[in-house]
Design a protein around this motif. Structure first.
Motif, PDB file in Angstrom:
ATOM      1  N   GLU A   1     -26.605  50.659 -32.525  1.00  0.00           N
ATOM      2  CA  GLU A   1     -27.146  49.283 -32.549  1.00  0.00           C
ATOM      3  C   GLU A   1     -26.026  48.256 -32.399  1.00  0.00           C
ATOM      4  O   GLU A   1     -26.175  47.253 -31.691  1.00  0.00           O
ATOM      5  N   CYS A   2     -24.900  48.501 -33.076  1.00  0.00           N
ATOM      6  CA  CYS A   2     -23.767  47.568 -32.986  1.00  0.00           C
ATOM      7  C   CYS A   2     -23.193  47.527 -31.570  1.00  0.00           C
ATOM      8  O   CYS A   2     -22.895  46.453 -31.048  1.00  0.00           O
ATOM      9  N   VAL A   3     -23.076  48.704 -30.949  1.00  0.00           N
ATOM     10  CA  VAL A   3     -22.545  48.746 -29.575  1.00  0.00           C
ATOM     11  C   VAL A   3     -23.500  47.987 -28.649  1.00  0.00           C
ATOM     12  O   VAL A   3     -23.070  47.233 -27.777  1.00  0.00           O
ATOM     13  N   LYS A   4     -24.804  48.159 -28.872  1.00  0.00           N
ATOM     14  CA  LYS A   4     -25.789  47.447 -28.054  1.00  0.00           C
ATOM     15  C   LYS A   4     -25.642  45.935 -28.219  1.00  0.00           C
ATOM     16  O   LYS A   4     -25.646  45.183 -27.239  1.00  0.00           O
ATOM     17  N   GLN A   5     -25.521  45.518 -29.472  1.00  0.00           N
ATOM     18  CA  GLN A   5     -25.344  44.079 -29.740  1.00  0.00           C
ATOM     19  C   GLN A   5     -24.078  43.526 -29.103  1.00  0.00           C
ATOM     20  O   GLN A   5     -24.065  42.438 -28.539  1.00  0.00           O
TER      21      GLN A   5
ATOM     22  N   ASP B   1     -21.730  53.518 -20.178  1.00  0.00           N
ATOM     23  CA  ASP B   1     -21.922  54.451 -19.059  1.00  0.00           C
ATOM     24  C   ASP B   1     -21.539  55.869 -19.423  1.00  0.00           C
ATOM     25  O   ASP B   1     -22.048  56.820 -18.842  1.00  0.00           O
ATOM     26  N   ILE B   2     -20.575  55.995 -20.353  1.00  0.00           N
ATOM     27  CA  ILE B   2     -20.019  57.310 -20.674  1.00  0.00           C
ATOM     28  C   ILE B   2     -20.012  57.492 -22.189  1.00  0.00           C
ATOM     29  O   ILE B   2     -19.585  56.599 -22.924  1.00  0.00           O
ATOM     30  N   LEU B   3     -20.499  58.657 -22.631  1.00  0.00           N
ATOM     31  CA  LEU B   3     -20.465  58.991 -24.064  1.00  0.00           C
ATOM     32  C   LEU B   3     -19.691  60.291 -24.224  1.00  0.00           C
ATOM     33  O   LEU B   3     -20.040  61.302 -23.607  1.00  0.00           O
ATOM     34  N   VAL B   4     -18.624  60.254 -25.015  1.00  0.00           N
ATOM     35  CA  VAL B   4     -17.817  61.448 -25.236  1.00  0.00           C
ATOM     36  C   VAL B   4     -17.939  61.871 -26.703  1.00  0.00           C
ATOM     37  O   VAL B   4     -17.739  61.053 -27.602  1.00  0.00           O
ATOM     38  N   HIS B   5     -18.272  63.143 -26.903  1.00  0.00           N
ATOM     39  CA  HIS B   5     -18.348  63.719 -28.255  1.00  0.00           C
ATOM     40  C   HIS B   5     -17.112  64.587 -28.408  1.00  0.00           C
ATOM     41  O   HIS B   5     -16.995  65.633 -27.766  1.00  0.00           O
ATOM     42  N   SER B   6     -16.148  64.125 -29.187  1.00  0.00           N
ATOM     43  CA  SER B   6     -14.909  64.889 -29.376  1.00  0.00           C
ATOM     44  C   SER B   6     -14.673  65.055 -30.873  1.00  0.00           C
ATOM     45  O   SER B   6     -13.616  64.688 -31.379  1.00  0.00           O
ATOM     46  N   LEU B   7     -15.684  65.551 -31.557  1.00  0.00           N
ATOM     47  CA  LEU B   7     -15.541  65.693 -33.004  1.00  0.00           C
ATOM     48  C   LEU B   7     -16.130  66.997 -33.495  1.00  0.00           C
ATOM     49  O   LEU B   7     -17.071  67.547 -32.927  1.00  0.00           O
ATOM     50  N   ALA B   8     -15.529  67.498 -34.531  1.00  0.00           N
ATOM     51  CA  ALA B   8     -15.971  68.741 -35.150  1.00  0.00           C
ATOM     52  C   ALA B   8     -15.415  68.767 -36.557  1.00  0.00           C
ATOM     53  O   ALA B   8     -14.400  68.141 -36.852  1.00  0.00           O
TER      54      ALA B   8
ATOM     55  N   VAL C   1     -26.420  65.913 -30.912  1.00  0.00           N
ATOM     56  CA  VAL C   1     -27.845  65.617 -30.710  1.00  0.00           C
ATOM     57  C   VAL C   1     -28.138  64.193 -31.176  1.00  0.00           C
ATOM     58  O   VAL C   1     -28.788  63.399 -30.491  1.00  0.00           O
ATOM     59  N   SER C   2     -27.593  63.863 -32.353  1.00  0.00           N
ATOM     60  CA  SER C   2     -27.833  62.542 -32.937  1.00  0.00           C
ATOM     61  C   SER C   2     -27.215  61.427 -32.081  1.00  0.00           C
ATOM     62  O   SER C   2     -27.868  60.415 -31.801  1.00  0.00           O
ATOM     63  N   LEU C   3     -25.975  61.622 -31.658  1.00  0.00           N
ATOM     64  CA  LEU C   3     -25.328  60.610 -30.809  1.00  0.00           C
ATOM     65  C   LEU C   3     -26.141  60.376 -29.541  1.00  0.00           C
ATOM     66  O   LEU C   3     -26.378  59.243 -29.135  1.00  0.00           O
ATOM     67  N   LEU C   4     -26.572  61.478 -28.931  1.00  0.00           N
ATOM     68  CA  LEU C   4     -27.323  61.357 -27.686  1.00  0.00           C
ATOM     69  C   LEU C   4     -28.653  60.649 -27.928  1.00  0.00           C
ATOM     70  O   LEU C   4     -29.069  59.781 -27.158  1.00  0.00           O
ATOM     71  N   LYS C   5     -29.297  61.011 -29.023  1.00  0.00           N
ATOM     72  CA  LYS C   5     -30.590  60.421 -29.356  1.00  0.00           C
ATOM     73  C   LYS C   5     -30.485  58.892 -29.459  1.00  0.00           C
ATOM     74  O   LYS C   5     -31.324  58.167 -28.933  1.00  0.00           O
ATOM     75  N   TYR C   6     -29.439  58.418 -30.149  1.00  0.00           N
ATOM     76  CA  TYR C   6     -29.357  56.974 -30.376  1.00  0.00           C
ATOM     77  C   TYR C   6     -28.618  56.226 -29.263  1.00  0.00           C
ATOM     78  O   TYR C   6     -28.838  55.030 -29.076  1.00  0.00           O
ATOM     79  N   PHE C   7     -27.751  56.898 -28.533  1.00  0.00           N
ATOM     80  CA  PHE C   7     -27.014  56.210 -27.466  1.00  0.00           C
ATOM     81  C   PHE C   7     -27.710  56.288 -26.107  1.00  0.00           C
ATOM     82  O   PHE C   7     -27.528  55.391 -25.283  1.00  0.00           O
TER      83      PHE C   7
ATOM     84  N   ILE D   1     -29.254  53.249 -24.598  1.00  0.00           N
ATOM     85  CA  ILE D   1     -28.394  52.145 -24.149  1.00  0.00           C
ATOM     86  C   ILE D   1     -27.429  52.606 -23.045  1.00  0.00           C
ATOM     87  O   ILE D   1     -26.459  51.926 -22.735  1.00  0.00           O
ATOM     88  N   MET D   2     -27.705  53.776 -22.457  1.00  0.00           N
ATOM     89  CA  MET D   2     -26.854  54.249 -21.368  1.00  0.00           C
ATOM     90  C   MET D   2     -27.445  53.881 -20.015  1.00  0.00           C
ATOM     91  O   MET D   2     -28.652  54.015 -19.798  1.00  0.00           O
ATOM     92  N   ASN D   3     -26.588  53.422 -19.125  1.00  0.00           N
ATOM     93  CA  ASN D   3     -27.065  53.046 -17.788  1.00  0.00           C
ATOM     94  C   ASN D   3     -27.531  54.295 -17.045  1.00  0.00           C
ATOM     95  O   ASN D   3     -26.783  55.259 -16.923  1.00  0.00           O
ATOM     96  N   PRO D   4     -28.776  54.283 -16.564  1.00  0.00           N
ATOM     97  CA  PRO D   4     -29.320  55.467 -15.905  1.00  0.00           C
ATOM     98  C   PRO D   4     -28.778  55.656 -14.484  1.00  0.00           C
ATOM     99  O   PRO D   4     -28.404  54.694 -13.830  1.00  0.00           O
ATOM    100  N   GLY D   5     -28.769  56.902 -14.054  1.00  0.00           N
ATOM    101  CA  GLY D   5     -28.427  57.199 -12.663  1.00  0.00           C
ATOM    102  C   GLY D   5     -29.689  57.287 -11.833  1.00  0.00           C
ATOM    103  O   GLY D   5     -30.764  56.898 -12.290  1.00  0.00           O
TER     104      GLY D   5
END
Ligand code: ZID
Length: 258
Positions: free
Chosen positions: A104-108, A114-121, A150-156, A159-163
């Motif tokens: 929500e904050c990123v959207k605001q 355009d790009i979402l990177v998951h680099s966490l474990a 899954v959660s990041l993708l669900k909420y982001f 707000i991602m620009n579609p192809g």
């Protein structure tokens, strides 16, 4: 230019940092999500110039991180946060760090990415063989390392620009024994939003030392990548991929003892 959100950057040693640099060098605007307990030290190190050398891009300029968002990817929304975590000094000092709130904050702030990177474990019992791993340790590994994507993708994703989908027609005539041409149709998603995560070969092969349910977590991450590519491709016109990474002496890798 493209705008990227990289979840899982808390120093300059890990994959997230290196990916951020490559994206910045290619002209992308960089936003990062930093684990709440590591936020203060990361931000103060950035401000004190501790990362200036490793911030240097091939053209000599310094990578700019437009904004650092506190993030704890094991919590989806404020209602999920237990009281002891809420009361913890480190967490109480920041706000809006659940996945839903960060999106929500990123959207605001920026409208879209355009790009979402998951680099966490995170696997609290990574040093234990799976036979000695507790249920809590196992579930914690899956929560932080697999469901977090899954959660990041669900909420982001929203707000991602579609192809756009492109129909490709393959003419197989020269290889066909049949008189008729064989025309194959395939649907290819081009341009637009892309998401990526980092996996490890221990998902499919025995790698002693990668315990605590982390091998399970990577298997789940890869399986989810296939299902999510199918679902998010259709629903949001974005791509979902995972890279099986090689060894890198990051903070997380030191916990494995490899
Ligand atoms: P890193 O410490 O830079 O990144 C992990 C980040 O996750 C840190 O910034 C943490 O603060 C953050 N984090 C942890 N929990 C949470 C949370 N709940 N919410 C938000 N953030 C959180 O280490 P990294 O660069 O190694 O890790 C990035 C990704 O690469 C992870 O998914 C790793 O599993 C993956 N990866 C790393 C390696 C490696 O060698 N570094 C390998 C494969 C995949 C690997 O483990 N041989 C032996 C081992 C390996 C490869 C070959």
């Amino acid at each position: 230019g493209k705008r990227a959100f990289i979840a899982g950057v808390a120093d300059d040693n890990g994959y997230g940092w290196a990916i951020a640099k490559s994206l910045a060098a290619a002209g992308a605007e960089i936003l990062v999500g930093t684990w709440v307990p590591a936020l203060n030290i990361f931000e103060s190190s950035l401000q004190r110039g501790k990362f200036d050398e490793s911030r240097t891009l091939p053209d000599g300029s310094l990578m700019e991180i437009t904004k650092v968002y506190p993030l704890d990817a094991v919590y989806d929304c404020p209602e999920d946060v237990p009281e002891d975590v809420k009361a913890n000094k480190r967490y109480a000092g920041s706000s809006n760090w659940t996945v839903k709130e960060v999106a929500e904050c990123v959207k605001q702030d920026f409208g879209s990415i355009d790009i979402l990177v998951h680099s966490l474990a995170n696997g609290p019992e990574v040093g234990k063989p799976i036979l000695e791993t507790s249920r809590n340790g196992y579930l914690a590994a899956i929560s932080a390392s697999s469901y977090s994507f899954v959660s990041l993708l669900k909420y982001f994703a929203p707000i991602m620009n579609p192809g756009t989908f492109l129909f490709l027609r393959h003419l197989l005539y020269p290889f066909s024994s049949s008189f008729k041409n064989i025309v194959k149709l395939s649907l290819v998603l081009i341009s637009g939003g892309a998401t990526i995560s980092l996996s490890f070969i221990a998902s499919e092969r025995i790698m002693p030392g990668y315990g605590g349910g982390m091998s399970t977590a990577k298997a789940a991450l890869e399986s989810d990548t296939r299902m999510l590519a199918f679902e998010a491709g259709r629903k949001h016109q974005i791509r979902v991929n995972s890279i099986s990474a090689g060894p890198l002496k990051s903070r997380a890798a030191k916990a494995i003892g490899s």
